[in-house]
Motif scaffolding. Structure first.
Motif, PDB file in Angstrom:
ATOM      1  N   GLY A 168      -2.161  21.753   8.752  1.00 28.60           N
ATOM      2  CA  GLY A 168      -3.479  21.740   9.386  1.00 28.60           C
ATOM      3  C   GLY A 168      -3.381  21.829  10.903  1.00 28.60           C
ATOM      4  O   GLY A 168      -3.958  22.743  11.519  1.00 28.60           O
ATOM      5  N   PRO A 169      -2.652  20.901  11.569  1.00 28.76           N
ATOM      6  CA  PRO A 169      -2.486  21.002  13.019  1.00 28.76           C
ATOM      7  C   PRO A 169      -1.800  22.291  13.465  1.00 28.76           C
ATOM      8  O   PRO A 169      -2.169  22.865  14.498  1.00 28.76           O
ATOM      9  N   LEU A 170      -0.795  22.754  12.713  1.00 31.30           N
ATOM     10  CA  LEU A 170      -0.130  24.009  13.097  1.00 31.30           C
ATOM     11  C   LEU A 170      -1.117  25.174  13.122  1.00 31.30           C
ATOM     12  O   LEU A 170      -1.023  26.056  13.989  1.00 31.30           O
ATOM     13  N   SER A 171      -2.064  25.172  12.182  1.00 31.74           N
ATOM     14  CA  SER A 171      -3.033  26.270  12.143  1.00 31.74           C
ATOM     15  C   SER A 171      -3.975  26.228  13.342  1.00 31.74           C
ATOM     16  O   SER A 171      -4.567  27.255  13.695  1.00 31.74           O
ATOM     17  N   PRO A 195     -10.591  25.789   3.652  1.00 34.76           N
ATOM     18  CA  PRO A 195     -11.946  25.478   4.110  1.00 34.76           C
ATOM     19  C   PRO A 195     -12.140  25.711   5.599  1.00 34.76           C
ATOM     20  O   PRO A 195     -13.259  26.019   6.036  1.00 34.76           O
ATOM     21  N   SER A 196     -11.067  25.579   6.388  1.00 35.44           N
ATOM     22  CA  SER A 196     -11.180  25.850   7.819  1.00 35.44           C
ATOM     23  C   SER A 196     -11.463  27.326   8.082  1.00 35.44           C
ATOM     24  O   SER A 196     -12.190  27.668   9.016  1.00 35.44           O
ATOM     25  N   VAL A 197     -10.887  28.191   7.263  1.00 30.43           N
ATOM     26  CA  VAL A 197     -11.170  29.621   7.384  1.00 30.43           C
ATOM     27  C   VAL A 197     -12.650  29.889   7.093  1.00 30.43           C
ATOM     28  O   VAL A 197     -13.290  30.692   7.787  1.00 30.43           O
ATOM     29  N   ILE A 198     -13.185  29.204   6.079  1.00 30.85           N
ATOM     30  CA  ILE A 198     -14.620  29.334   5.786  1.00 30.85           C
ATOM     31  C   ILE A 198     -15.440  28.905   6.996  1.00 30.85           C
ATOM     32  O   ILE A 198     -16.428  29.558   7.368  1.00 30.85           O
ATOM     33  N   ALA A 199     -15.038  27.787   7.618  1.00 27.10           N
ATOM     34  CA  ALA A 199     -15.761  27.315   8.801  1.00 27.10           C
ATOM     35  C   ALA A 199     -15.645  28.302   9.961  1.00 27.10           C
ATOM     36  O   ALA A 199     -16.572  28.434  10.762  1.00 27.10           O
ATOM     37  N   ASP A 200     -14.498  29.003  10.059  1.00 27.77           N
ATOM     38  CA  ASP A 200     -14.318  30.001  11.115  1.00 27.77           C
ATOM     39  C   ASP A 200     -15.277  31.184  10.952  1.00 27.77           C
ATOM     40  O   ASP A 200     -15.745  31.763  11.936  1.00 27.77           O
ATOM     41  N   ILE A 201     -15.547  31.546   9.714  1.00 29.27           N
ATOM     42  CA  ILE A 201     -16.243  32.805   9.424  1.00 29.27           C
ATOM     43  C   ILE A 201     -17.746  32.625   9.248  1.00 29.27           C
ATOM     44  O   ILE A 201     -18.536  33.453   9.720  1.00 29.27           O
ATOM     45  N   ILE A 233     -18.560  16.982   0.307  1.00 25.97           N
ATOM     46  CA  ILE A 233     -17.804  16.201   1.285  1.00 25.97           C
ATOM     47  C   ILE A 233     -17.046  17.122   2.234  1.00 25.97           C
ATOM     48  O   ILE A 233     -17.015  16.886   3.454  1.00 25.97           O
ATOM     49  N   GLN A 234     -16.442  18.173   1.704  1.00 22.82           N
ATOM     50  CA  GLN A 234     -15.724  19.094   2.589  1.00 22.82           C
ATOM     51  C   GLN A 234     -16.680  19.781   3.562  1.00 22.82           C
ATOM     52  O   GLN A 234     -16.344  19.959   4.742  1.00 22.82           O
ATOM     53  N   LEU A 235     -17.852  20.144   3.104  1.00 26.57           N
ATOM     54  CA  LEU A 235     -18.835  20.746   4.000  1.00 26.57           C
ATOM     55  C   LEU A 235     -19.276  19.763   5.075  1.00 26.57           C
ATOM     56  O   LEU A 235     -19.427  20.132   6.247  1.00 26.57           O
ATOM     57  N   TYR A 236     -19.463  18.509   4.700  1.00 29.05           N
ATOM     58  CA  TYR A 236     -19.859  17.507   5.688  1.00 29.05           C
ATOM     59  C   TYR A 236     -18.774  17.348   6.748  1.00 29.05           C
ATOM     60  O   TYR A 236     -19.070  17.286   7.955  1.00 29.05           O
ATOM     61  N   LEU A 237     -17.512  17.293   6.329  1.00 29.87           N
ATOM     62  CA  LEU A 237     -16.419  17.134   7.290  1.00 29.87           C
ATOM     63  C   LEU A 237     -16.301  18.357   8.203  1.00 29.87           C
ATOM     64  O   LEU A 237     -16.107  18.220   9.414  1.00 29.87           O
ATOM     65  N   VAL A 238     -16.426  19.534   7.626  1.00 33.33           N
ATOM     66  CA  VAL A 238     -16.337  20.766   8.424  1.00 33.33           C
ATOM     67  C   VAL A 238     -17.488  20.846   9.419  1.00 33.33           C
ATOM     68  O   VAL A 238     -17.310  21.231  10.583  1.00 33.33           O
ATOM     69  N   ASP A 239     -18.685  20.466   8.989  1.00 28.43           N
ATOM     70  CA  ASP A 239     -19.849  20.499   9.874  1.00 28.43           C
ATOM     71  C   ASP A 239     -19.762  19.431  10.962  1.00 28.43           C
ATOM     72  O   ASP A 239     -20.319  19.611  12.048  1.00 28.43           O
TER      73      ASP A 239
END
Length: 416
Positions: A39-42, A93-99, A334-340
């Motif tokens: 995660g941090p490396l990305s 999920p971070s890629v989803i948040a990026d896009i 939960i993942q959406l809440y954390l990403v948001d």
């Protein structure tokens, strides 16, 4: 791998039930460690190449598992394989948040989440028949082939999505840029690797949501450890048909994904338009989470007591489907809440993945002693009670107070 545990025990002469479970659950232990690295490396070097390297690690160790000469080498290779396979948990999920924007990412997140959840469900179906026909080693060989195909396609078509890395590669002098400003390279590395632990230990939102998701994720893997005994011994299934017992979870995941993809965004957008002049905020994900959480205890009660009564085998399978329905919808919410909520989405998801994977590792280890002491009906009732105690009150509290809590944490996104 779960349906092949009896064959693995015979092949390696394993007599301890704990060691047998360890060959399965050790994968989840390294799943907890991997996101803390990947995660941090990305967030330093980008998403794409971290995913490529992690997939190659999974490929190499999977073929190693097929030809492991001893129990210790199998467990060691399974540990490294889990480490390699964990990258997608934090980065996907971070890629989803990026896009995608906040209003549009619900459907994409639902479709993404079904893979990590349904994989352990469909895997035993295939693994059961592979084990029964050509042997458990071929299960690992098939995984190797799939990883090879994924690597080939990914290297050819996968592109970077993380904006600071894209800008730095275009020569815009943002090689060490972060969402909160400029910092030295080594300071950035230190902050990146410490950030998931900080979020998990100093953010009550991240900690409590991770605790609840860890509970139901651990129960999910606990079911895997008990399916073999239930359907092989109680219902007399063979190794191949026993794999079909996992289809209840899979069907529940598919239905939950459809409901989450179709209605998750609709609920979010409806609440935003009705109460916030069209402007969304993370707390608008919570009503769907509360709705999802009711399915978890219902499924556990249904599964446990129908198995306790030894009625038709379809009844416990239906119970697992109800549980799977609630799990996937809660997982996505939960993942959406954390990403948001958090500026560093990959770090927040890595923190979440630590608790999930540790629970997935630990829960199967006490499945045998717990169900031997309580039996399957009362044991699942205990788990259902815990899911109610943790999964209902805190989301309700978070819906009304989440924004105020987030404002006190410098790592969260601002709503205004």
């Amino acid at each position: 791998m779960a349906p092949s545990l009896p064959d693995i025990a015979i092949h390696y002469d394993i007599t301890s039930s704990t060691i047998i479970s360890m060959t399965l659950s050790i994968f989840l232990l390294s799943f907890a460690i991997g996101p803390l690295l990947f995660g941090p490396l990305s967030e330093i070097y980008g998403r794409a190449w971290v995913l490529h390297i992690a997939n190659l690690i999974l490929l190499v160790t999977s073929i190693g598992c097929a030809f492991a000469p001893s129990t210790s080498s199998l467990i060691g290779l399974r540990f490294i394989a889990g480490w390699g396979g964990s990258a997608s948990v934090a980065i996907g999920p971070s890629v989803i948040a990026d896009i995608f924007s906040e209003r549009d990412r619900g459907s994409a997140m639902s479709l993404l989440s079904v893979g990590p959840l349904i994989g352990p469900t469909l895997g035993p179906v295939a693994g059961g028949y592979i084990t029964a026909t050509i042997g458990f080693k071929w299960g690992f060989i098939v995984i190797t082939a799939i990883c090879g195909l994924a690597s080939l396609i990914g290297i050819l078509v996968l592109r970077e999505t993380y904006a600071p890395v894209i800008r730095s590669r275009k020569g815009e002098n943002e090689a060490i840029a972060t969402p909160i400003g400029q910092e030295s390279h080594w300071r950035k590395i230190y902050n990146s690797f410490s950030r998931p632990i900080i979020l998990l230990t100093r953010s009550s939102i991240c900690a409590m949501l991770s605790l609840y998701l860890a509970l139901i994720y651990g129960i999910y893997y606990l079911m895997f450890a008990t399916f073999s005994d239930l359907f092989l011994d109680t219902y007399g299934f063979g190794p191949g048909p026993a794999g079909l017992s996992y289809l209840g979870l899979g069907i529940g995941f598919i239905i939950g994904t459809f409901i989450g993809a179709k209605y998750g965004n609709l609920v979010y957008q409806y609440l935003a338009n009705k109460h916030h002049q069209g402007k969304g905020k993370p707390e608008l994900r919570i009503p769907f989470l509360i709705f999802s959480s009711f399915f978890v205890p219902v499924g556990l009660f249904w599964y446990g007591w129908s198995a306790q009564a030894k009625i038709h085998f379809m009844m416990p399978i239906v119970g697992t489907g109800i549980f799977g329905l609630g799990l996937v919808m809660a997982f996505v919410s939960i993942q959406l809440y954390l990403v948001d909520s958090f500026k560093f989405a990959a770090s927040a998801l890595a923190a979440n993945a630590v608790s999930l994977s540790l629970a997935g590792f630990v829960f199967p280890l006490f499945a045998g002693p717990m169900f031997n002491a309580l039996d399957i009906g009362p044991g699942n009732s205990l788990l259902a009670g815990l899911s109610i105690l943790i999964g209902i009150p805190f989301p309700i509290y978070l819906y009304f107070n989440g924004e105020r809590i987030r404002e006190r944490n410098p790592l969260t996104r601002t709503t205004g």
